[in-house]
Design a protein around this motif. Structure first.
Motif, PDB file in Angstrom:
ATOM      1  N   PHE A 169      19.719  33.715  14.120  1.00  0.00           N
ATOM      2  CA  PHE A 169      20.013  34.232  15.446  1.00  0.00           C
ATOM      3  C   PHE A 169      19.160  33.533  16.411  1.00  0.00           C
ATOM      4  O   PHE A 169      18.248  32.927  16.149  1.00  0.00           O
ATOM      5  CB  PHE A 169      19.725  35.817  15.306  1.00  0.00           C
ATOM      6  N   LYS A 224      29.220  31.212  11.763  1.00  0.00           N
ATOM      7  CA  LYS A 224      28.651  30.877  13.002  1.00  0.00           C
ATOM      8  C   LYS A 224      26.981  31.322  12.654  1.00  0.00           C
ATOM      9  O   LYS A 224      26.147  30.911  13.498  1.00  0.00           O
ATOM     10  CB  LYS A 224      29.009  31.428  14.059  1.00  0.00           C
ATOM     11  N   PHE A 225      26.644  32.590  11.855  1.00  0.00           N
ATOM     12  CA  PHE A 225      25.522  33.004  11.821  1.00  0.00           C
ATOM     13  C   PHE A 225      25.001  32.803  10.535  1.00  0.00           C
ATOM     14  O   PHE A 225      23.813  33.000  10.476  1.00  0.00           O
ATOM     15  CB  PHE A 225      25.685  34.520  12.244  1.00  0.00           C
ATOM     16  N   PHE A 285      20.631  35.099   7.822  1.00  0.00           N
ATOM     17  CA  PHE A 285      21.506  34.830   9.200  1.00  0.00           C
ATOM     18  C   PHE A 285      20.377  33.889  10.013  1.00  0.00           C
ATOM     19  O   PHE A 285      19.256  34.368  10.276  1.00  0.00           O
ATOM     20  CB  PHE A 285      21.949  35.969  10.076  1.00  0.00           C
ATOM     21  N   ASP A 341      21.811  36.913  19.697  1.00  0.00           N
ATOM     22  CA  ASP A 341      23.429  36.468  20.132  1.00  0.00           C
ATOM     23  C   ASP A 341      24.611  37.125  19.339  1.00  0.00           C
ATOM     24  O   ASP A 341      25.549  37.245  19.863  1.00  0.00           O
ATOM     25  CB  ASP A 341      23.317  35.017  20.017  1.00  0.00           C
ATOM     26  N   TYR A 342      24.095  37.456  18.245  1.00  0.00           N
ATOM     27  CA  TYR A 342      25.208  38.432  17.507  1.00  0.00           C
ATOM     28  C   TYR A 342      25.397  39.385  18.135  1.00  0.00           C
ATOM     29  O   TYR A 342      26.731  39.994  18.324  1.00  0.00           O
ATOM     30  CB  TYR A 342      24.576  38.592  15.974  1.00  0.00           C
ATOM     31  N   TRP A 344      26.123  46.091  10.009  1.00  0.00           N
ATOM     32  CA  TRP A 344      26.548  44.934  10.923  1.00  0.00           C
ATOM     33  C   TRP A 344      27.851  44.581  10.287  1.00  0.00           C
ATOM     34  O   TRP A 344      28.153  43.741   9.363  1.00  0.00           O
ATOM     35  CB  TRP A 344      25.322  44.080  10.753  1.00  0.00           C
ATOM     36  N   TYR A 390      27.421  38.915  21.341  1.00  0.00           N
ATOM     37  CA  TYR A 390      28.786  38.611  20.908  1.00  0.00           C
ATOM     38  C   TYR A 390      29.808  39.947  21.028  1.00  0.00           C
ATOM     39  O   TYR A 390      30.632  39.866  21.722  1.00  0.00           O
ATOM     40  CB  TYR A 390      29.123  37.684  19.780  1.00  0.00           C
ATOM     41  N   PHE A 440      31.342  41.972  10.462  1.00  0.00           N
ATOM     42  CA  PHE A 440      31.825  40.457  10.596  1.00  0.00           C
ATOM     43  C   PHE A 440      33.121  40.690  10.324  1.00  0.00           C
ATOM     44  O   PHE A 440      33.659  41.209   9.560  1.00  0.00           O
ATOM     45  CB  PHE A 440      30.971  39.526   9.654  1.00  0.00           C
TER      46      PHE A 440
END
Length: 145
Positions: free
Chosen positions: A110, A142-143, A108, A125-126, A90, A129, A92
């Motif tokens: 979410f 944000k997460f 995290f 939502d991740y 994942w 995005y 970032f």
């Protein structure tokens, strides 16, 4: 079902019928969250999390199995063990390798959201995005929980 050029598997009736099981659980590893999306009747992952609904807020807490920085993309990839035992990465934004290490647990927050406005498909939502921003990785702040 085809939406916006992508093909999606509709969840089976038995998967949807299981939708209320374990409703109170809100903290997952990547593997246990993916298990919620596994349709046992069809034998595939679907875009519907058993026991979760659009708007639910969840925590994904898991051990970092791999971490690597891609200078060209300016993204740090976190590897987590997924459903089936392989490692999923994942990304970032930015170089986060001095802030996190392999073996460390990270948490995290979410939200479950609609993947598309015209379909019954759920995602995080991740992930949304990335879909909305041409695969670009979000900032981790944000997460982080």
């Amino acid at each position: 079902m085809q939406i916006e050029g992508g093909l999606y598997v509709l969840p089976s009736k038995s998967h949807l019928a299981n939708n209320t099981a374990f409703k109170d659980e809100k903290t997952f590893t990547l593997s246990s969250l993916q298990n919620r999306a596994f349709d046992t009747e069809l034998g595939v992952l679907v875009r519907n999390f058993k026991g979760l609904s659009i708007g639910d807020k969840i925590t994904l807490e898991d051990e970092i199995k791999l971490i690597r920085y891609d200078k060209d993309l300016d993204e740090t990839f976190f590897g987590f063990e997924e459903f089936g035992g392989t490692i999923t990465e994942w990304p970032f934004n930015g170089d986060l390798t001095s802030e996190f290490t392999v073996g460390e647990k990270v948490a995290f927050k979410f939200e479950i959201v609609n993947e598309h406005s015209d379909g019954p498909f759920e995602t995080l939502d991740y992930i949304k995005y990335g879909l909305d921003n041409n695969g670009k990785a979000p900032k981790i702040d944000k997460f982080l929980k």
